[in-house]
Scaffold this motif. Structure first.
Motif, PDB file in Angstrom:
ATOM      1  N   VAL A   1       0.917  -1.095   0.093  1.00 53.88           N
ATOM      2  CA  VAL A   1       0.067   0.027  -0.135  1.00 53.88           C
ATOM      3  C   VAL A   1       0.955   1.318  -0.093  1.00 53.88           C
ATOM      4  O   VAL A   1       0.555   2.119  -0.690  1.00 53.88           O
ATOM      5  CB  VAL A   1      -1.183  -0.026   1.269  1.00 53.88           C
ATOM      6  CG1 VAL A   1      -1.661   1.538   1.344  1.00 53.88           C
ATOM      7  CG2 VAL A   1      -2.033  -1.139   1.064  1.00 53.88           C
ATOM      8  N   SER A   2       1.879   1.380   0.876  1.00 50.72           N
ATOM      9  CA  SER A   2       2.596   2.509   0.880  1.00 50.72           C
ATOM     10  C   SER A   2       3.453   2.739  -0.475  1.00 50.72           C
ATOM     11  O   SER A   2       3.590   3.733  -0.793  1.00 50.72           O
ATOM     12  CB  SER A   2       3.978   2.165   1.949  1.00 50.72           C
ATOM     13  OG  SER A   2       3.454   2.087   3.323  1.00 50.72           O
ATOM     14  N   ALA A   3       4.139   1.404  -1.124  1.00 47.72           N
ATOM     15  CA  ALA A   3       4.545   1.629  -2.522  1.00 47.72           C
ATOM     16  C   ALA A   3       3.843   2.160  -3.508  1.00 47.72           C
ATOM     17  O   ALA A   3       3.836   3.071  -4.277  1.00 47.72           O
ATOM     18  CB  ALA A   3       5.141   0.362  -2.825  1.00 47.72           C
TER      19      ALA A   3
ATOM     20  N   ALA B   1      10.036 -10.300  -0.976  1.00 44.45           N
ATOM     21  CA  ALA B   1       9.702  -9.881  -2.267  1.00 44.45           C
ATOM     22  C   ALA B   1       9.351  -8.608  -2.469  1.00 44.45           C
ATOM     23  O   ALA B   1       9.578  -7.830  -3.413  1.00 44.45           O
ATOM     24  CB  ALA B   1       8.998 -11.145  -2.914  1.00 44.45           C
ATOM     25  N   GLY B   2       8.155  -8.349  -1.602  1.00 42.61           N
ATOM     26  CA  GLY B   2       7.641  -6.984  -1.971  1.00 42.61           C
ATOM     27  C   GLY B   2       8.528  -5.853  -1.543  1.00 42.61           C
ATOM     28  O   GLY B   2       8.645  -4.862  -2.027  1.00 42.61           O
ATOM     29  N   ALA B   3       9.434  -5.967  -0.577  1.00 41.89           N
ATOM     30  CA  ALA B   3      10.561  -4.897  -0.323  1.00 41.89           C
ATOM     31  C   ALA B   3      11.207  -5.060  -1.542  1.00 41.89           C
ATOM     32  O   ALA B   3      11.790  -3.633  -1.677  1.00 41.89           O
ATOM     33  CB  ALA B   3      11.049  -5.515   1.075  1.00 41.89           C
ATOM     34  N   ILE B   4      11.876  -5.777  -1.865  1.00 42.98           N
ATOM     35  CA  ILE B   4      12.731  -5.881  -3.025  1.00 42.98           C
ATOM     36  C   ILE B   4      11.809  -4.949  -4.423  1.00 42.98           C
ATOM     37  O   ILE B   4      12.317  -4.185  -4.998  1.00 42.98           O
ATOM     38  CB  ILE B   4      13.041  -7.220  -3.645  1.00 42.98           C
ATOM     39  CG1 ILE B   4      14.148  -7.786  -2.611  1.00 42.98           C
ATOM     40  CG2 ILE B   4      14.059  -7.141  -4.935  1.00 42.98           C
ATOM     41  CD1 ILE B   4      14.601  -9.281  -2.562  1.00 42.98           C
ATOM     42  N   ALA B   5      10.701  -5.505  -4.515  1.00 47.09           N
ATOM     43  CA  ALA B   5      10.054  -4.996  -5.641  1.00 47.09           C
ATOM     44  C   ALA B   5       9.799  -3.434  -5.510  1.00 47.09           C
ATOM     45  O   ALA B   5       9.988  -2.596  -6.368  1.00 47.09           O
ATOM     46  CB  ALA B   5       8.755  -5.574  -5.778  1.00 47.09           C
ATOM     47  N   ALA B   6       9.370  -2.936  -4.245  1.00 43.86           N
ATOM     48  CA  ALA B   6       9.189  -1.582  -3.829  1.00 43.86           C
ATOM     49  C   ALA B   6      10.340  -0.700  -3.984  1.00 43.86           C
ATOM     50  O   ALA B   6      10.207   0.480  -4.659  1.00 43.86           O
ATOM     51  CB  ALA B   6       8.555  -1.424  -2.450  1.00 43.86           C
ATOM     52  N   ARG B   7      11.478  -1.192  -3.982  1.00 42.98           N
ATOM     53  CA  ARG B   7      12.731  -0.390  -4.058  1.00 42.98           C
ATOM     54  C   ARG B   7      13.408  -0.771  -5.443  1.00 42.98           C
ATOM     55  O   ARG B   7      14.768  -0.276  -5.627  1.00 42.98           O
ATOM     56  CB  ARG B   7      13.665  -0.919  -2.860  1.00 42.98           C
ATOM     57  CG  ARG B   7      13.237  -0.536  -1.519  1.00 42.98           C
ATOM     58  CD  ARG B   7      13.588   0.871  -1.278  1.00 42.98           C
ATOM     59  NE  ARG B   7      14.981   1.240  -1.165  1.00 42.98           N
ATOM     60  CZ  ARG B   7      15.614   2.212  -1.592  1.00 42.98           C
ATOM     61  NH1 ARG B   7      14.909   3.316  -2.182  1.00 42.98           N
ATOM     62  NH2 ARG B   7      16.915   2.370  -1.471  1.00 42.98           N
ATOM     63  N   ALA B   8      12.775  -1.321  -6.371  1.00 45.29           N
ATOM     64  CA  ALA B   8      13.455  -1.674  -7.559  1.00 45.29           C
ATOM     65  C   ALA B   8      13.925  -0.410  -8.324  1.00 45.29           C
ATOM     66  O   ALA B   8      15.003  -0.514  -8.978  1.00 45.29           O
ATOM     67  CB  ALA B   8      12.552  -2.618  -8.335  1.00 45.29           C
ATOM     68  N   ARG B   9      13.130   0.640  -8.460  1.00 48.66           N
ATOM     69  CA  ARG B   9      13.573   1.658  -9.169  1.00 48.66           C
ATOM     70  C   ARG B   9      14.410   2.416  -8.611  1.00 48.66           C
ATOM     71  O   ARG B   9      15.509   2.793  -9.180  1.00 48.66           O
ATOM     72  CB  ARG B   9      12.140   2.567  -9.355  1.00 48.66           C
ATOM     73  CG  ARG B   9      12.274   3.830 -10.352  1.00 48.66           C
ATOM     74  CD  ARG B   9      11.038   4.531 -10.259  1.00 48.66           C
ATOM     75  NE  ARG B   9      11.238   5.703 -11.237  1.00 48.66           N
ATOM     76  CZ  ARG B   9      10.219   6.655 -11.684  1.00 48.66           C
ATOM     77  NH1 ARG B   9       9.122   6.479 -11.139  1.00 48.66           N
ATOM     78  NH2 ARG B   9      10.637   7.781 -12.237  1.00 48.66           N
TER      79      ARG B   9
END
Length: 838
Positions: free
Chosen positions: A277-279, A731-739
């Motif tokens: 939700v935050s991302a 996995a969510g933490a990695i995806a949220a920081r991908a950019r």
């Protein structure tokens, strides 16, 4: 007239749900686990209810121990409905070859069974299998007995001194579940044959049960009430609504435990919901800023995204319900022929509704806070890409807190034991808070240490201390999953070692029952000869054995309803007792003094301290016991802690020998023996003491080990769901920081960092997260498992260091692998486009 917030939300949802995969997966995983556990348990409950009469063997069952029903009692039973009688005892079955095996011998009267059918192989009916031919009664026996004695259908064997012919293989009895655990293979024959074999003589350990089938339309409660008034106390009466109470309690407890693991998965996955939700809201910053600059209120902005997240939460719950409802159906179809109890697998509304409520409350508890932040952040901050302001108390925070309280309240209110549920919920809450604090502490410590490091380690520590560090987001979820797995592994390893290693060393290998009191010395000599060694107190103990009941304390009759459930077993039924003169080894005395070996005064009593606590029995109190049809008053001289199952005088009650003066009590003996000695003594006693039952504790422990292994596999699988939730959060933490990672990697490459250095930095960062979370999870699992093993099961604590090491290594390795994937993804983009992108 569609509300404005709903119109805006619908427009944004048209672009799809990209970025909400982790959100949906975390919710669906926990909901599916809870729904599957509840649906499976309900299937077993419905199966038991649908065959209640068959499981009980009728509408009512009345049982007596150590005696048979009187003519008056039989008349009352037969006036109530159709009745069949059965008598059960233990006996040693012996083949012509001399092979012997303890069996559960059961004799039934004509007309058995009243409900259901007996499944046989080798005979067309029960009457045919049990018929007397050539003066020998027939029997239906389990295949395990034929295999052990090397017999086949049609062969003769002895049960005690009773000759029988195995005329059929006993596959299934309709009332087997209601009779509970068996110490040996079952042998079914006629009640007349059991009586002729001498198994129903007064004073012998047998039981008789009458099963009643009521006439059509008869009231079950009225019939049960008439029987209670017509028969004396101490007779157990059950009806079809309580056909298998032990199994029903086991189903309730197992459902809650597995469902609790699913709830823990929802809590662990809650960080994934929060992060998703935050991302998402961070990606919508320009739209939120524009709406606020054009005059949209904070409430309108919140409602726009609340509607979207609510829709997605419902979608995630529906996915979880679909998986949770389908899994038991598939499992039931795959193993329907292997189930030990009946089950009606179907789709049941209440377990699914309960799982849905859990899922929606979890979504609310973890997604409302980011919405509150978006509502309260001013437009200027949003245009500056600042969505990280401090959370303030508002409707969203209050709603999240209420949802969290609702989660705990629902878990406690639906649990079979609310107190235990409250402790478990509090434990998860405290663990989650500790793991969250540990994540923040690790990030702070990394910030202080980075100045002393160089190269990839410095980059990894810098990332670990950053505002969006995986230590803050993923570590609590990973740690909670590891904690659950660690608790299961540690409990399983300790109990399994207790059953497979500790118990064989501390418990007897053999138990001998029904030893004739007048031939006790000859029996000792026979055992010693078979063992090939002298007997001593370290490998052999023998004592008188009798059963009785505590009827009064300090002159007042005992009311079992006033006694705690955990100690009631010693007051509402007959329990074992003995008469011992000299103080036994390992007496476990906690208060008082043992009487002299030659004591001959008024009866004295040594009582188990926990049994005494149930009725507030103190030293010096007079206790009235009903034994062998007479009342004995004994003064409490000793309070002791009895180690049931250990190698010692494991009797809850021990009296002075003078209490049974003139009575020739049967004896019970225990011995430690090797497998060779066990076989030798079993064969030898068949010649001289065929009436003595030989119980192999080793076989029972092996059976318990096998059962425990199968049950533990299901529990480990359920705990793995929580660990999977932690991986989803990672996995969510990695995806949220991908950019951001892509831009960061581009800057590092421009400044001269090599691919290896960048890869090493990310692997170190996430590997440290996994190691920290894994270590904390193991510590919490240890703290949760120790009281369960030592206090609840009263077993010896044992740590499976290999399992602990595997959990630690697995957490670090999986997290490091996630960092490696994040690095490869970031390095796959060329620096120039990444740096030009906003």
């Amino acid at each position: 007239m569609i509300p404005l917030a709903l119109r805006f939300a619908a427009r944004e949802l048209r672009s799809g749900v990209r970025g909400f995969g982790i959100f949906l997966a975390c919710l669906a995983l926990g909901v599916a686990a809870i729904a599957a556990a509840g649906s499976t348990a309900e299937a077993f409950r419905r199966g038991l209810a649908s065959q209640a009469s068959e499981i009980l063997g009728g509408d009512l069952a009345m049982s007596v121990q150590g005696r048979r029903f009187t003519p008056a009692e039989r008349a009352t039973l037969e006036a109530t409905g159709r009745v069949v009688y059965s008598a059960a005892s233990k006996a040693m079955a012996e083949a012509p070859s001399g092979e012997r095996r303890l069996v559960e011998l059961r004799g039934v009267s004509d007309g058995y069974p009243l409900s259901g059918t007996v499944t046989l192989q080798g005979a067309a009916s029960v009457a045919e299998a049990l018929a007397v031919r050539d003066g020998v009664a027939g029997a239906a026996v389990e295949q395990a007995l034929l295999d052990r004695l090397k017999l086949k259908v049609g062969d003769r064997f002895l049960a005690g001194n009773l000759p029988l012919v195995a005329r059929a293989v006993l596959l299934q009895e309709p009332d087997r579940l209601s009779r509970g655990f068996a110490l040996g293979p079952r042998v079914l024959t006629s009640q007349r044959a059991v009586e002729q074999g001498g198994f129903l003589a007064p004073g012998l350990p047998f039981g008789e049960t009458a099963r009643v089938l009521l006439p059509p339309g008869a009231s079950l409660d009225a019939a049960k009430g008439r029987l209670r008034h017509a028969v004396p106390g101490g007779i157990r009466i059950r009806d079809r609504d309580d056909a298998a109470p032990g199994i029903r309690r086991l189903i309730d407890q197992l459902e809650y435990f597995l469902g609790f693991i699913g709830l823990a998965s929802l809590v662990a996955g809650g960080l994934g919901v929060f992060g998703a939700v935050s991302a998402y809201l961070e990606g919508r910053k320009p739209a939120i800023a524009t709406l606020k600059a054009l005059g949209a209120t904070g409430a309108l902005v919140r409602d726009i995204y609340l509607i979207q997240i609510g829709f997605l939460a419902i979608l995630g719950v529906v996915i979880g319900l679909a998986v949770g409802a389908a899994a038991p159906l598939i499992l039931g179809q795959a193993i329907k022929d292997q189930l030990p109890i009946p089950a009606l697998f179907s789709i049941y509304p209440w377990p699914l509704a309960k799982a849905a409520i859990f899922g929606l409350l979890s979504a609310a508890a973890f997604s409302l806070a980011p919405l509150g932040r978006a509502r309260s952040t001013p437009p200027a901050s949003l245009f500056r890409s600042d969505l990280s302001g401090r959370l303030k108390i508002g409707p969203e925070i209050i709603g999240a807190a209420l949802a969290a309280v609702g989660l705990a309240a629902l878990a406690v209110s639906t649990a079979p034991t609310p107190l235990a549920a409250g402790i478990m919920i509090a434990g998860v809450a405290v663990s989650f808070a500790l793991l969250w604090a540990l994540g923040w502490g690790a990030a702070t410590a990394a910030g202080r240490l980075r100045g002393r490091a160089r190269g990839p380690l410095r980059i990894g520590l810098a990332n670990l201390s950053g505002p969006r560090s995986a230590a803050r987001t993923a570590a609590p979820a990973i740690g909670l999953g590891v904690a659950l797995l660690a608790a299961v592994v540690l409990i399983q390893s300790s109990l399994l070692k207790q059953v497979s290693e500790v118990a064989p060393q501390t418990a007897p290998a053999l138990v001998f029952t029904d030893v004739p009191g007048d031939r006790a010395q000859a029996f000792d000599a026979a055992v010693s000869k078979a063992f090939g060694q002298p007997l001593n107190s370290q490998n052999y103990l023998r004592a008188p054995f009798v059963t009785g009941r505590i009827t009064a304390v300090r002159g007042d009759p005992v009311d079992p309803k006033t006694i705690k459930q955990s100690e009631r077993w010693a007051y509402d039924s007959d329990i074992s007792m003995s008469a011992i003169g000299p103080q036994p080894q390992k007496a476990g005395i906690v208060a008082g003094d043992w009487w002299p070996a030659d004591y001959s005064g008024p009866p004295l009593l040594a009582i188990d301290a926990e049994v005494a606590a149930g009725a507030d029995i103190q030293l010096g109190d007079l206790v009235t016991l009903s034994v062998l049809g007479r009342e004995i008053q004994a003064q409490v001289a000793v309070l002791r802690r009895v180690e049931f199952g250990g190698f010692g005088a494991s009797f809850p009650l021990v009296l002075t020998p003078s209490a049974f003066a003139g009575a020739e009590l049967r004896q019970v003996a225990i011995a430690k023996a090797s497998k060779v000695q066990e076989r030798a003594v079993t064969l030898a006693l068949g010649r001289d003491f065929p009436e003595v039952n030989v119980i192999s504790v080793r076989e029972q422990l092996e059976a318990a080990t096998d059962l425990f292994d199968r049950l533990a596999l299901a529990v480990r699988g359920a705990a793995g769901v929580a660990a999977m939730a932690g991986l989803l959060v990672l996995a969510g933490a990695i995806a949220a920081r991908a950019r951001a990672r892509t831009r960061e990697a581009a800057i590092l490459k421009v400044l001269g960092a090599s691919r290896v250095q960048i890869l090493a930095a990310y692997v170190l960062e996430y590997g440290l997260v996994g190691a920290i979370a894994g270590a904390a999870g193991v510590a919490l699992g240890y703290a949760a498992a120790w009281p369960v093993v030592v206090k609840v099961f009263q077993a010896q604590w044992s740590v499976d260091w290999a399992g602990v090491a595997a959990l630690l290594a697995g957490a670090a390795l999986v997290a490091a692998s996630g960092g490696l994937l994040a690095a490869f993804q970031a390095l796959s983009k060329r620096p120039a486009p990444a740096l030009r992108a906003e």
